[in-house]
Design a protein around this motif. Structure first.
Motif, PDB file in Angstrom:
ATOM      1  N   GLN A  23       1.072   4.112  -2.994  1.00  0.00           N
ATOM      2  CA  GLN A  23       0.861   5.528  -2.722  1.00  0.00           C
ATOM      3  C   GLN A  23       2.067   6.359  -3.198  1.00  0.00           C
ATOM      4  OE1 GLN A  23      -0.094   5.948   1.430  1.00  0.00           O
ATOM      5  NE2 GLN A  23      -2.144   5.093   1.186  1.00  0.00           N
ATOM      6  N   GLU A  34       0.832  -1.208   0.000  1.00  0.00           N
ATOM      7  CA  GLU A  34       0.000   0.000   0.000  1.00  0.00           C
ATOM      8  C   GLU A  34       0.865   1.257   0.000  1.00  0.00           C
ATOM      9  OE1 GLU A  34      -3.096   2.196   2.992  1.00  0.00           O
ATOM     10  OE2 GLU A  34      -3.199   0.015   2.861  1.00  0.00           O
ATOM     11  N   GLN A  35       1.922   1.254   0.807  1.00  0.00           N
ATOM     12  CA  GLN A  35       2.823   2.412   0.858  1.00  0.00           C
ATOM     13  C   GLN A  35       3.519   2.630  -0.481  1.00  0.00           C
ATOM     14  OE1 GLN A  35       5.513   1.825   4.139  1.00  0.00           O
ATOM     15  NE2 GLN A  35       3.854   1.695   5.627  1.00  0.00           N
TER      16      GLN A  35
END
Length: 143
Positions: free
Chosen positions: A139, A135-136
């Protein structure tokens, strides 16, 4: 990388089930079945004396055609228990389990039993860590 203490705090149940060395193997197996767990710590006078698992039962009782009624936990338990501490990391625990072919690690703090980690606990944490990292990165790529 999460610590053992963090993993223990995130577990749905912190309760550690145990038996004594003098309990019958049958009682230990019944408790494991009742609680849906694969291992029990063995406590003697409140101190860690060993660990007994379904694997111990299968290899040391069932395959040898011994009586689960007559055999004592002390006869089949693993007395030389490998333990970890609350500051150890997930990676360290996974390495221990892999190298030593373990499925459970008792957690000791200053000689006192504070928890029990299973391979499932570590896999669950590893999956969560990887999902967070993905997820990081997504992003970051999106800006």
């Amino acid at each position: 990388m999460k610590s053992v203490a963090e993993i223990l705090r995130s577990k749905s149940s912190a309760h550690v089930y145990f038996v004594s060395p003098d309990d019958s193997v049958l009682d230990a197996v019944k408790l494991m079945a009742e609680k849906g767990i694969g291992a029990l710590v063995v406590l003697s006078n409140g101190r860690l004396a060993g660990i007994v698992s379904e694997r111990d039962y299968a290899r040391k009782v069932a395959l040898l055609e011994r009586s689960a009624f007559a055999a004592k936990v002390s006869e089949i338990m693993t007395a030389d228990v490998i333990t970890v501490g609350p500051r150890d990391t997930t990676s360290h625990c996974m390495q221990l389990m892999t190298d030593r072919h373990l499925r459970h690690l008792p957690v000791l703090a200053e000689g006192e039993l504070i928890g029990l980690l299973s391979i499932g606990d570590l896999v669950k944490q590893t999956i969560a860590d990887q999902a967070s990292l993905i997820e990081q990165l997504e992003q970051y790529i999106r800006g």
